[in-house]
Write a protein that holds these residues in place. Sequence first.
Motif, PDB file in Angstrom:
ATOM      1  N   UNK A 340     -47.551  -4.876  25.766  1.00  0.00           N
ATOM      2  CA  UNK A 340     -47.875  -6.199  25.243  1.00  0.00           C
ATOM      3  C   UNK A 340     -48.011  -7.211  26.374  1.00  0.00           C
ATOM      4  N   UNK A 341     -48.730  -8.265  26.084  1.00  0.00           N
ATOM      5  CA  UNK A 341     -48.827  -9.373  27.026  1.00  0.00           C
ATOM      6  C   UNK A 341     -47.565 -10.218  26.942  1.00  0.00           C
ATOM      7  N   UNK A 342     -47.255 -10.889  28.037  1.00  0.00           N
ATOM      8  CA  UNK A 342     -46.067 -11.741  28.082  1.00  0.00           C
ATOM      9  C   UNK A 342     -46.404 -13.102  27.493  1.00  0.00           C
ATOM     10  N   UNK A 343     -46.713 -13.116  26.208  1.00  0.00           N
ATOM     11  CA  UNK A 343     -47.169 -14.331  25.530  1.00  0.00           C
ATOM     12  C   UNK A 343     -46.190 -14.706  24.427  1.00  0.00           C
ATOM     13  N   UNK A 344     -45.598 -15.896  24.534  1.00  0.00           N
ATOM     14  CA  UNK A 344     -44.745 -16.410  23.470  1.00  0.00           C
ATOM     15  C   UNK A 344     -43.649 -15.455  23.058  1.00  0.00           C
ATOM     16  N   UNK A 345     -43.570 -15.210  21.744  1.00  0.00           N
ATOM     17  CA  UNK A 345     -42.506 -14.400  21.185  1.00  0.00           C
ATOM     18  C   UNK A 345     -42.604 -12.919  21.460  1.00  0.00           C
ATOM     19  N   UNK A 346     -43.700 -12.454  22.080  1.00  0.00           N
ATOM     20  CA  UNK A 346     -43.796 -11.025  22.399  1.00  0.00           C
ATOM     21  C   UNK A 346     -42.703 -10.589  23.363  1.00  0.00           C
ATOM     22  N   UNK A 347     -42.207 -11.529  24.157  1.00  0.00           N
ATOM     23  CA  UNK A 347     -41.083 -11.207  25.052  1.00  0.00           C
ATOM     24  C   UNK A 347     -39.809 -10.907  24.253  1.00  0.00           C
ATOM     25  N   UNK A 348     -39.751 -11.354  23.013  1.00  0.00           N
ATOM     26  CA  UNK A 348     -38.609 -11.078  22.151  1.00  0.00           C
ATOM     27  C   UNK A 348     -38.857  -9.876  21.249  1.00  0.00           C
ATOM     28  N   UNK A 349     -40.109  -9.691  20.831  1.00  0.00           N
ATOM     29  CA  UNK A 349     -40.441  -8.558  19.968  1.00  0.00           C
ATOM     30  C   UNK A 349     -40.387  -7.241  20.734  1.00  0.00           C
ATOM     31  N   UNK A 350     -40.709  -7.284  22.033  1.00  0.00           N
ATOM     32  CA  UNK A 350     -40.703  -6.086  22.878  1.00  0.00           C
ATOM     33  C   UNK A 350     -39.673  -6.289  23.977  1.00  0.00           C
ATOM     34  N   UNK A 351     -38.743  -5.367  24.107  1.00  0.00           N
ATOM     35  CA  UNK A 351     -37.742  -5.425  25.170  1.00  0.00           C
ATOM     36  C   UNK A 351     -38.329  -4.702  26.372  1.00  0.00           C
ATOM     37  N   UNK A 354     -37.565  -1.189  27.931  1.00  0.00           N
ATOM     38  CA  UNK A 354     -36.649  -0.501  27.011  1.00  0.00           C
ATOM     39  C   UNK A 354     -37.406   0.018  25.785  1.00  0.00           C
ATOM     40  N   UNK A 355     -38.118  -0.868  25.090  1.00  0.00           N
ATOM     41  CA  UNK A 355     -38.884  -0.454  23.908  1.00  0.00           C
ATOM     42  C   UNK A 355     -40.382  -0.419  24.188  1.00  0.00           C
ATOM     43  N   UNK A 356     -40.766  -0.883  25.356  1.00  0.00           N
ATOM     44  CA  UNK A 356     -42.174  -0.913  25.737  1.00  0.00           C
ATOM     45  C   UNK A 356     -42.315  -1.661  27.037  1.00  0.00           C
ATOM     46  N   UNK A 357     -43.521  -2.061  27.360  1.00  0.00           N
ATOM     47  CA  UNK A 357     -43.791  -2.777  28.600  1.00  0.00           C
ATOM     48  C   UNK A 357     -44.422  -4.121  28.281  1.00  0.00           C
ATOM     49  N   UNK A 358     -43.948  -5.176  28.933  1.00  0.00           N
ATOM     50  CA  UNK A 358     -44.477  -6.525  28.770  1.00  0.00           C
ATOM     51  C   UNK A 358     -45.127  -6.930  30.085  1.00  0.00           C
ATOM     52  N   UNK A 359     -46.401  -7.297  30.031  1.00  0.00           N
ATOM     53  CA  UNK A 359     -47.176  -7.535  31.245  1.00  0.00           C
ATOM     54  C   UNK A 359     -47.578  -8.994  31.387  1.00  0.00           C
ATOM     55  N   UNK A 384     -38.711   5.485  25.274  1.00  0.00           N
ATOM     56  CA  UNK A 384     -39.173   4.200  24.765  1.00  0.00           C
ATOM     57  C   UNK A 384     -39.258   4.218  23.244  1.00  0.00           C
ATOM     58  N   UNK A 385     -39.768   5.328  22.697  1.00  0.00           N
ATOM     59  CA  UNK A 385     -39.928   5.446  21.248  1.00  0.00           C
ATOM     60  C   UNK A 385     -38.582   5.377  20.537  1.00  0.00           C
ATOM     61  N   UNK A 386     -37.586   6.080  21.070  1.00  0.00           N
ATOM     62  CA  UNK A 386     -36.262   6.081  20.440  1.00  0.00           C
ATOM     63  C   UNK A 386     -35.622   4.702  20.507  1.00  0.00           C
ATOM     64  N   UNK A 387     -35.714   4.056  21.663  1.00  0.00           N
ATOM     65  CA  UNK A 387     -35.137   2.719  21.805  1.00  0.00           C
ATOM     66  C   UNK A 387     -35.861   1.704  20.922  1.00  0.00           C
ATOM     67  N   UNK A 388     -37.178   1.885  20.771  1.00  0.00           N
ATOM     68  CA  UNK A 388     -37.953   0.978  19.923  1.00  0.00           C
ATOM     69  C   UNK A 388     -37.496   1.079  18.475  1.00  0.00           C
ATOM     70  N   UNK A 389     -37.315   2.290  18.001  1.00  0.00           N
ATOM     71  CA  UNK A 389     -36.852   2.497  16.630  1.00  0.00           C
ATOM     72  C   UNK A 389     -35.474   1.876  16.424  1.00  0.00           C
ATOM     73  N   UNK A 390     -34.567   2.083  17.369  1.00  0.00           N
ATOM     74  CA  UNK A 390     -33.216   1.522  17.251  1.00  0.00           C
ATOM     75  C   UNK A 390     -33.261  -0.001  17.239  1.00  0.00           C
ATOM     76  N   UNK A 391     -34.139  -0.573  18.040  1.00  0.00           N
ATOM     77  CA  UNK A 391     -34.304  -2.034  18.074  1.00  0.00           C
ATOM     78  C   UNK A 391     -34.777  -2.543  16.709  1.00  0.00           C
ATOM     79  N   UNK A 392     -35.763  -1.875  16.131  1.00  0.00           N
ATOM     80  CA  UNK A 392     -36.323  -2.316  14.848  1.00  0.00           C
ATOM     81  C   UNK A 392     -35.314  -2.189  13.715  1.00  0.00           C
ATOM     82  N   UNK A 393     -34.459  -1.180  13.761  1.00  0.00           N
ATOM     83  CA  UNK A 393     -33.487  -0.979  12.694  1.00  0.00           C
ATOM     84  C   UNK A 393     -32.482  -2.124  12.599  1.00  0.00           C
TER      85      UNK A 393
END
Length: 426
Positions: A340-351, A354-359, A384-393
């Motif tokens: 994801x791009x480092x735009x607004x709330x994407x920095x909070x939606x994506x760790x 840990x759960x993905x990459x913020x550019x 990344x996939x496992x951490x993403x799922x845990x974050x969403x839960x």
Amino acid sequence: MGGAGSPEEKDPCVFPLEKPLRIALVCLHTSPGTDPGAGDAGGMNVVVRHQAEALGALGHTVTILTRRSSAAQPHRQRLAPRVTLQFLDAGPAVPVSKGEHEAFIGDFSAELAALEPYDIIHSHHWFSGMAALPVARTWGIPHVQSFHSIAAEDGSPLSAGERAESPGRMLGEAWLARESDSLVAISAAEAATISVRLGGRANRTSTVLPGVDSRLFSPARLRQPPASATTDGYVVVAARLQPLKGLDLAIHAIAALPQDRRPELVIAGDASVDYAGYVEELRQLAEGAGLSDIRFVGAQSHANLAELFRGARLVLVPSHSETYGLVALEAAASGVPVVASAAGGLREAVVDGITGLVLDSRDPQVWADAMAQILTDPTRAGELAQAAREHALRLDWTRSAASLVRVYRALLDEPIEARQHDRAVA
């Protein structure tokens, strides 16, 4: 009170014991009953509908009020227990460009004023607030405002936010920030924007994170291998098709990957009336970039989008601006890494990391290199996939709705004189 071990005792915010509320959620320009990605339906529609359904499940009665955009739409439509979608007549009963809705504010407000009063009105987007706040004043009830996007000066870069696509937007948003009884942001980033750009009062601003249906958006039991030796599966961009969403970057980034290991790019979403012909522009852009592996699948129902995510290698969110980036959370729940791009709330939606990459960069090669890190390393992709799922839960719609109820009840418990005084000294 509940007995020992009762749900109420464990978590009273999820099982309210107080009198149920009659809540109006106002969405003038777009219906939460529409599939996301169609026309102007985006993350706001998803948030409003799911929060409404969760509020209904908590025992509250919710009416979502939107403009009739088709003669075939009924007067009312039941969406869930205690949740009704109601269409008000304002302007022609046809789809129109987003910016044209400013002309319908007065008519919509008059239709709203003719209804029986609610306990509280929560407006989504500035059109809705301009129509609803005067009605709330007449009824003597609190008005809550959520913006979901905030206009930027026309001379500013796209990353600063959306354009003021209708004349009164910037003044209207500032007025709503000053006059509303409470402001609800979807992320800390949006709360900061409300404060800095609109002068919103910190003591009247709450951040209520969205949720995600982690049963619908869930990982594939067995990740399928790429469809052929010449492709590396597919990656998804899901968005309204407009320049703000950065689809050109996604196309150039995919084209920058080595051709023998290049995934197919799947774009889910449609162009709104404002951007008629944009899909053809994107096709031509892909052709010019030498990208043949691209597929446009149109707007998707939530169930179909969940299935699409489930089979993806990655989800890309290259937006110039996002108040949160709900698609990133839905991808996380699906067990799919996000770039994801480092735009607004994407920095909070994506760790990041840990759960993905913020550019921070919008260089297509930087994005291609980031994708390659994940696509060529199954172990890293799995982590990344496992951490993403845990974050969403940790985020669900019931929690989101319970946070809203706390905002609503705090306003209803406050003397009206206190709200008036707070506005006067702002």
